[in-house]
Design a protein around this motif. Structure first.
Motif, PDB file in Angstrom:
ATOM      1  N   LYS A 131      22.565  82.471  83.366  1.00 30.53           N
ATOM      2  CA  LYS A 131      22.220  82.157  81.945  1.00 30.53           C
ATOM      3  C   LYS A 131      20.767  82.252  82.051  1.00 30.53           C
ATOM      4  CE  LYS A 131      25.892  80.645  79.482  1.00 30.53           C
ATOM      5  NZ  LYS A 131      26.214  81.315  78.226  1.00 30.53           N
ATOM      6  N   THR A 132      20.067  82.015  83.110  1.00 27.58           N
ATOM      7  CA  THR A 132      18.579  82.091  83.075  1.00 27.58           C
ATOM      8  C   THR A 132      18.268  83.528  82.717  1.00 27.58           C
ATOM      9  OG1 THR A 132      18.507  80.229  84.666  1.00 27.58           O
ATOM     10  CG2 THR A 132      16.612  81.616  84.342  1.00 27.58           C
TER      11      THR A 132
ATOM     12  N   VAL B 179      13.701  94.121  87.236  1.00 28.68           N
ATOM     13  CA  VAL B 179      13.809  92.815  87.669  1.00 28.68           C
ATOM     14  C   VAL B 179      13.017  92.597  88.860  1.00 28.68           C
ATOM     15  CG1 VAL B 179      15.600  91.321  88.949  1.00 28.68           C
ATOM     16  CG2 VAL B 179      16.361  93.034  86.864  1.00 28.68           C
ATOM     17  N   LEU B 180      12.993  93.592  89.826  1.00 28.09           N
ATOM     18  CA  LEU B 180      11.801  93.414  90.968  1.00 28.09           C
ATOM     19  C   LEU B 180      10.575  93.277  90.405  1.00 28.09           C
ATOM     20  CD1 LEU B 180      13.351  96.051  93.503  1.00 28.09           C
ATOM     21  CD2 LEU B 180      13.670  93.364  93.432  1.00 28.09           C
ATOM     22  N   ALA B 181      10.061  94.001  89.505  1.00 25.33           N
ATOM     23  CA  ALA B 181       8.767  93.996  88.731  1.00 25.33           C
ATOM     24  C   ALA B 181       8.686  92.442  88.087  1.00 25.33           C
ATOM     25  CB  ALA B 181       8.413  94.943  87.670  1.00 25.33           C
TER      26      ALA B 181
ATOM     27  N   ALA C  41      20.540  87.739  88.669  1.00 25.63           N
ATOM     28  CA  ALA C  41      20.413  86.536  88.944  1.00 25.63           C
ATOM     29  C   ALA C  41      20.473  86.418  90.456  1.00 25.63           C
ATOM     30  CB  ALA C  41      21.967  85.681  88.396  1.00 25.63           C
ATOM     31  N   GLY C  42      21.254  87.395  91.056  1.00 23.59           N
ATOM     32  CA  GLY C  42      21.417  86.974  92.742  1.00 23.59           C
ATOM     33  C   GLY C  42      20.045  87.742  93.043  1.00 23.59           C
ATOM     34  N   ILE C  43      19.137  88.675  92.701  1.00 24.77           N
ATOM     35  CA  ILE C  43      17.960  88.886  93.068  1.00 24.77           C
ATOM     36  C   ILE C  43      17.177  88.023  92.808  1.00 24.77           C
ATOM     37  CG2 ILE C  43      16.128  90.658  92.615  1.00 24.77           C
ATOM     38  CD1 ILE C  43      18.434  92.770  91.997  1.00 24.77           C
ATOM     39  N   LEU C  44      17.052  87.342  91.617  1.00 26.41           N
ATOM     40  CA  LEU C  44      15.884  86.508  91.352  1.00 26.41           C
ATOM     41  C   LEU C  44      16.479  84.885  91.806  1.00 26.41           C
ATOM     42  CD1 LEU C  44      15.272  87.592  87.694  1.00 26.41           C
ATOM     43  CD2 LEU C  44      13.936  87.865  89.706  1.00 26.41           C
TER      44      LEU C  44
END
Length: 104
Positions: free
Chosen positions: A39-40, A66-68, A31-34
């Motif tokens: 919840k998302t 997650v990065l992809a 969630a922090g990366i995105l």
């Protein structure tokens, strides 16, 4: 003896996840990366948009996945903006035209 509270268990899961050389992330790190709510991230996992596995009660994802996902979103949304920009046409000018006669 009292069991640790839910927030303490979450904090412990975050510490354990960070201990694995940064190769894996939990829901909170993803969630922090995105830059979205945890919840998302959970919804993205359940829909299959981000591959993840459940170890006990914790979701575990590969950082590269997650990065992809973020990269895929960035590329597709940028392409949409660029194509929308190209299809916009100029509105006709109002008022009278510059040349009133026939141009040869």
């Amino acid at each position: 003896m009292k069991r640790p509270g839910r927030s303490l268990r979450k904090a412990e899961n975050r510490r354990l996840t960070n201990a694995v050389d940064g190769q894996t992330v939990g829901i909170f790190e993803a969630a922090g990366i995105l830059h979205v709510h945890p919840k998302t991230v959970e919804e993205l996992i359940r829909s299959g948009a981000i591959p993840a596995g459940k170890v006990g009660r914790a979701w575990v994802m590969m950082t590269c996945d997650v990065l992809a996902y973020a990269k895929k979103l960035i590329i597709s949304q940028t392409a949409e903006r660029l194509s929308a920009k190209r299809t916009v046409t100029k509105a006709p000018q109002r008022g009278r035209p510059l040349f009133c006669g026939v141009v040869k």
